[in-house]
Design an enzyme around this catalytic site. Structure first.
Site, PDB file in Angstrom:
ATOM      1  NE  ARG A  74      -3.276  -3.841   9.368  1.00 14.88           N
ATOM      2  CZ  ARG A  74      -2.460  -4.081  10.378  1.00 14.88           C
ATOM      3  NH1 ARG A  74      -1.648  -5.129  10.317  1.00 14.88           N
ATOM      4  NH2 ARG A  74      -2.423  -3.302  11.424  1.00 14.88           N
ATOM      5  CG  HIS A 104      -6.121  -3.504   5.232  1.00  9.82           C
ATOM      6  ND1 HIS A 104      -5.280  -2.545   4.742  1.00  9.82           N
ATOM      7  CD2 HIS A 104      -6.097  -3.369   6.574  1.00  9.82           C
ATOM      8  CE1 HIS A 104      -4.768  -1.858   5.740  1.00  9.82           C
ATOM      9  NE2 HIS A 104      -5.235  -2.340   6.871  1.00  9.82           N
ATOM     10  NE  ARG A 150      -0.707  -0.900   4.842  1.00  7.73           N
ATOM     11  CZ  ARG A 150      -1.030  -0.499   6.062  1.00  7.73           C
ATOM     12  NH1 ARG A 150      -1.962   0.402   6.244  1.00  7.73           N
ATOM     13  NH2 ARG A 150      -0.419  -1.008   7.104  1.00  7.73           N
ATOM     14  CG  PHE A 203     -15.496  -2.595   4.054  1.00  9.87           C
ATOM     15  CD1 PHE A 203     -16.274  -3.647   4.522  1.00  9.87           C
ATOM     16  CD2 PHE A 203     -14.435  -2.162   4.832  1.00  9.87           C
ATOM     17  CE1 PHE A 203     -15.992  -4.254   5.743  1.00  9.87           C
ATOM     18  CE2 PHE A 203     -14.154  -2.759   6.055  1.00  9.87           C
ATOM     19  CZ  PHE A 203     -14.932  -3.803   6.506  1.00  9.87           C
ATOM     20  CG  ASP A 248      -8.287  -5.594  11.686  1.00 11.31           C
ATOM     21  OD1 ASP A 248      -8.148  -5.372  12.906  1.00 11.31           O
ATOM     22  OD2 ASP A 248      -8.112  -4.733  10.808  1.00 11.31           O
ATOM     23  CD  GLU A 253     -17.489   1.283   2.998  1.00 17.51           C
ATOM     24  OE1 GLU A 253     -18.731   1.160   3.169  1.00 17.51           O
ATOM     25  OE2 GLU A 253     -16.708   1.479   3.942  1.00 17.51           O
ATOM     26  CB  SER A 299      -5.287   1.783   6.954  1.00 17.29           C
ATOM     27  OG  SER A 299      -6.605   2.194   6.958  1.00 17.29           O
TER      28      SER A 299
END
Lengths: 285, 338
Positions: free
Chosen positions: B188, B130, B31, B104, B138, B79, B58
């Site tokens: 991530r 992610h 990322r 999402f 998570d 989203e 993030s």
């Protein structure tokens, strides 16, 4: 916007009758489609294409054109008929509605017909895209306006409310939402299926400027648009009260006409009624 | 082992770093490359903008947000709105990058992606952050392992899964200049950087990172590194030489490269941090089944959900570590002889 003279108003009332006629002919030829909402938005689409909007039928993708998004894509016949009657394409092309190879898809598609602006049919998505267009205009310093026509039942979709919040956040005063408040949807009354009232208060609570008008009174609608466009720093909504099936007596107020076309006999009756309406307008000097 | 001159000829041709030298190997999240590429693309073209759904740190939107605030919009946790608003912006000439967790967007927003981005032919770019079980602690709700499948079946869509942070930056720049609806997927956690600034990158062109003619390993994303490690170990310990293909563009896939790998090696192992069903490997299988039937073994998550855990631990648990890849190569190799 120019002043709406009595002469021009009469022309628009006649044009609205032409638009309704085109809707009936197209739906009859297609053998499927949505009658009630298409007919009840004929006056507003006539006002938009005939008086309110800045557009060029001969140059549909003119960059400075006002953007008109039809969020409730199932009432595409009213948009197609208005476009045909205001010179975008021959009225006869309306008879290709929903047929193989047509530009007039069952639900409108951007890549199929220029100036349709966006593909619609899945409900609740038009305002969100209108927000994007209005925001792009702000970022570029462009002065076109964005008009979004939505149905009342679409307010049951969560995305529409996301769009309402976003429009207020970005102070999109170049954005006008027009609600076809006809109180019906496929399964019946909007207020029985999922109550929307107090709808005006909901918009006010979301920091919108709210107007209401009779969706069949072109002069009143145009005057309301003018008031709405004087608002600075806030998006505006016009809740236009309409009668589903307006202009065809046996369809008026009957939710069962939401999603079906007239048969040949019914279309004949409808066209005769519309011809009588035209005579009345012409007789009224 | 730290001398790049001892690297495989293909690796040298691709200007790879010496990925075998674990001590000097740099690790950064993919990322990061997105954040850097986006800022560079936005500086070069003011129509390139970012729209954020409450995840600026993030998704690495922060660089753009701080440097070019007039090209950055924040719309909150919405989203579907992200996609729809971007569609409107794109219709007026903007090139919006929209980013959230892949779960999402496109996870929650799929119908908007299909209608507003693809059917509309809108120039909207999704950055799916992610992705994969390596999201870690998570847990399953935030670990997108179905996203490649749901995106690759949509007509007109570009689907790109770069192998490291440096390549993610190049992909972001290239996709910003390529008209069309796009899905760029990244992860991530920090992962090994195997490419260098000099490594070429072209959308739709798979890259041979290691030469070999016994088994082809076709990989995408951060697991390309595991594939290279597995290939080296198999070479050292078993004398099995694997061709390793970095298959970064899942759609449109480089059919010629896949067919060439299958014809040269006669057996294929696909590697992705995604469900086996419907992902990159499935596309490889579709191509080969139609044009050159070849034994294939699939590395990926086998019809399960992820869970909380340490990223490396999860990669191992779900059978995507280099040892699992070695085992799959041996199986493919055996099937080839049979």
């Amino acid at each position: 916007m120019q002043t709406l003279t009595p002469q021009r108003l009469r022309e628009l009332d006649l044009k609205a009758t032409d638009v309704r006629e085109g809707i009936i002919r197209a739906l009859l030829a297609a053998g499927s489609g949505h009658s009630a909402g298409s007919l009840d938005m004929a006056d507003i689409f006539t006002a938009l294409y005939g008086h309110v909007m800045r557009h060029r039928p001969e140059e549909p993708n003119w960059p400075q054109r006002d953007r008109l998004l039809l969020s409730c894509g199932h009432i595409a016949p009213v948009r197609y008929s208005a476009m045909a009657n205001f010179g975008y394409f021959p009225v006869d092309e309306l008879l290709t509605l929903r047929k193989f190879g047509t530009r007039l898809q069952g639900h409108p598609e951007r890549v199929s017909l220029p100036s349709v602006e966006t593909t619609s049919g899945p409900l609740g998505e038009g305002l969100a895209q209108g927000v994007g267009m209005a925001q792009a205009a702000k970022m570029d310093g462009a002065d076109f306006r964005v008009y979004v026509v939505t149905s009342d039942a679409e307010h049951q979709c969560g995305l529409h409310w996301e769009a309402m919040m976003t429009a207020a956040k970005f102070k999109l005063d170049n954005l006008l939402c027009i609600i076809d408040r006809n109180f019906i949807q496929i399964d019946g009354s909007t207020e029985e299926i999922m109550p929307l009232e107090p709808l005006a208060d909901k918009y006010r609570a979301f920091n919108w400027e709210v107007f209401e008008c009779d969706g069949h009174d072109i002069a009143a609608f145009v005057a309301t648009v003018e008031r709405a466009q004087a608002v600075k720093g806030k998006p505006q909504v016009i809740i236009a009260k309409t009668i589903p099936g307006k202009g065809v007596s046996y369809m008026e107020g009957d939710y069962t006409w939401h999603g079906k076309p007239p048969n040949a006999e019914q279309a004949k009756t409808a066209l005769a009624e519309l011809a009588a309406t035209r005579e009345r307008i012409l007789a009224h000097v | 082992m730290s001398d790049t001159q001892t690297l495989d000829r293909a690796a040298r041709a691709m200007s790879l770093v010496d990925y075998r030298d674990t001590a000097s190997l740099k690790q950064l999240p993919t990322r990061n490359g997105f954040g850097e590429g986006l800022l560079e693309a936005a500086r070069a073209n003011r129509n390139v903008i970012g729209i954020c759904a409450d995840l600026s740190e993030s998704t690495r939107f922060e660089g753009l947000k701080n440097a070019l605030p007039e090209q950055y919009l924040e719309i909150g946790v919405a989203e579907q709105m992200l996609v729809a608003m971007a569609g409107g912006l794109a219709a007026v000439g903007k090139i919006p990058w929209i980013a959230s967790y892949a779960m999402f967007n496109p996870g929650r927003s799929w119908e908007q992606v299909r209608t507003i981005m693809a059917l509309n032919e809108a120039n909207v770019k999704i950055a799916g952050a992610h992705a994969g079980v390596s999201v870690g602690p998570d847990g399953a709700t935030h670990q997108a392992i179905e996203d490649i499948a749901i995106m690759r079946v949509i007509p007109h869509m570009f689907v790109v899964v770069p192998c490291d942070s440096v390549q993610t930056k190049k992909a972001t720049l290239a996709l910003s200049q390529t008209f069309g609806p796009t899905y760029l997927r990244f992860a991530r956690e920090k992962s090994a950087i195997v490419t260098s600034e000099a490594t070429p990158f072209e959308i739709g062109k798979a890259q041979v990172f290691r030469e070999g003619s016994d088994v082809a390993i076709v990989a995408c994303g951060i697991l390309v590194y595991n594939a290279l490690m597995a290939a080296d170990k198999l070479s050292r310990e078993r004398g099995i030489e694997c061709r390793v293909v970095n298959n970064h563009t899942v759609k449109p896939m480089d059919e010629a490269a896949i067919l060439d790998a299958a014809k040269t090696c006669g057996a294929v192992v696909t590697v992705e941090e995604h469900q086996i069903h419907g992902g990159m490997g499935s596309r490889v299988a579709e191509i080969l089944a139609a044009k050159h039937p070849t034994p294939i073994e699939f590395i990926g998550v086998d019809d399960r959900f992820g869970q909380s855990g340490d990223p490396v631990e999860l990669i191992e648990h779900y059978g995507m570590g280099s040892a699992a890849i070695e085992a799959a190569v041996l199986r493919a190799h055996a099937r080839k002889r049979a």
